[in-house]
Design a protein around this motif. Sequence first.
Motif, PDB file in Angstrom:
ATOM      1  N   HIS A 158       0.855  -1.348  -0.024  1.00  0.00           N
ATOM      2  CA  HIS A 158       0.104  -0.050   0.120  1.00  0.00           C
ATOM      3  C   HIS A 158       0.939   1.173   0.023  1.00  0.00           C
ATOM      4  O   HIS A 158       1.883   1.361   0.905  1.00  0.00           O
ATOM      5  CB  HIS A 158      -0.834  -0.043   1.270  1.00  0.00           C
ATOM      6  CG  HIS A 158      -1.787   1.077   1.301  1.00  0.00           C
ATOM      7  ND1 HIS A 158      -2.601   1.740   0.337  1.00  0.00           N
ATOM      8  CD2 HIS A 158      -1.982   2.180   2.223  1.00  0.00           C
ATOM      9  CE1 HIS A 158      -3.419   2.655   0.575  1.00  0.00           C
ATOM     10  NE2 HIS A 158      -2.957   3.050   1.625  1.00  0.00           N
ATOM     11  N   ARG A 166      -6.677   4.148   1.925  1.00  0.00           N
ATOM     12  CA  ARG A 166      -7.118   2.824   2.455  1.00  0.00           C
ATOM     13  C   ARG A 166      -8.054   2.189   1.597  1.00  0.00           C
ATOM     14  O   ARG A 166      -8.321   1.237   1.413  1.00  0.00           O
ATOM     15  CB  ARG A 166      -7.058   2.666   3.698  1.00  0.00           C
ATOM     16  CG  ARG A 166      -5.496   2.985   4.563  1.00  0.00           C
ATOM     17  CD  ARG A 166      -5.667   2.673   6.041  1.00  0.00           C
ATOM     18  NE  ARG A 166      -5.687   1.259   6.338  1.00  0.00           N
ATOM     19  CZ  ARG A 166      -4.423   0.502   6.500  1.00  0.00           C
ATOM     20  NH1 ARG A 166      -3.461   0.856   6.272  1.00  0.00           N
ATOM     21  NH2 ARG A 166      -4.585  -0.806   6.704  1.00  0.00           N
ATOM     22  N   GLU A 180      -1.082  -3.998   6.492  1.00  0.00           N
ATOM     23  CA  GLU A 180      -2.139  -3.706   5.079  1.00  0.00           C
ATOM     24  C   GLU A 180      -2.899  -5.054   5.014  1.00  0.00           C
ATOM     25  O   GLU A 180      -3.694  -5.075   4.041  1.00  0.00           O
ATOM     26  CB  GLU A 180      -0.834  -4.067   4.002  1.00  0.00           C
ATOM     27  CG  GLU A 180       0.136  -3.016   3.730  1.00  0.00           C
ATOM     28  CD  GLU A 180       1.247  -3.451   2.877  1.00  0.00           C
ATOM     29  OE1 GLU A 180       1.908  -2.276   2.373  1.00  0.00           O
ATOM     30  OE2 GLU A 180       1.697  -4.605   2.560  1.00  0.00           O
TER      31      GLU A 180
END
Length: 311
Positions: free
Chosen positions: A165, A172, A195
């Motif tokens: 990420h 997110r 993550e």
Amino acid sequence: TPDLLTVGEALVSLRSAGPLAAGGALTTHLAGAESNVAVGVARLGHRAAWVGRVSTDEFGEFTLRQLRAEGVGVDGVTRDPDRPTGLMFLEQRTADVTRVQYHRAGSAGSALRVDDLRAPLAAGARMLHLTGITPALSDTAREAIRWAAEAAVAAGIPVCLDVNHRVRLWSRDSAREVLAPLAGHASTVIASADELDLVGDPGADESAVVAELFRRGVDTVLVKLGSEGARAHTPAGVEHVGALAVTAVDTVGAGDAFTAGYLSGWFDGLDLTGRLRRAATLGAFAVSSRGDCEGLPRRAELSLLDGHEAG
Ligand code: KDG
């Protein structure tokens, strides 16, 4: 047919030995998570191919020259005369803290599209490696990665999804919307602990995410724990590997090294313990030297860290 096929954006990283704001000399390096993985795998003697879009200017030439020098196959690369290479500026802020800035919006790599991937996918591979970075780059890149995952599954090529990420590229929630469905096409999912819920339900804990991924057909989930090593979940149970005891000077590229080591072990037919040890060994090489992939070992060097017992 290559062992590894990986798809993504290669960046040129310009590094300064001190704070960027203080000026001074920059050195030029190849960067990009997927090309780092390709280099790591190629240095260990496996056949690795990297595909993506590369500019036709000097930085594009540099990118291809570096990859070729590492023995990474670039036959499937698309040249893009209209867009520049994405840049990453990296400053060494303290002895062991580096800081990164991107100039990659509108880059050649971000213009990746499905047509760029048809021939490389048709040529096949033992494993397709994808990261969660590429789908964050543009709508066409997102579609290309989704298409590649589906095409690989249809062709019987296992997919390794390396979550990666990047907070500066997307939120997110946006990442989860794309990466959770993508993970359902993977056989191996690699994520750091923070993550994991990007491939599962928001806020879900590790065991819930893993159980759901198994239900969707994933067979191995690797949870990276930084200096604590990593945990591997398979239907047979959970296995932990410690990180090797080394002095970390630059952690950029460590996750990519871990993935390269794991995949190398997989190509060599090692059992899970052996794959995890090789992953931890490559991670240790990566953090011990500056640069994204320069410090990765050749096969004969793997034993250099023998005796640096897992911490
Ligand atoms: O894992 C190292 C990468 O972060 C670096 O090479 C650049 O691919 C990159 C990215 O998008 O952050």
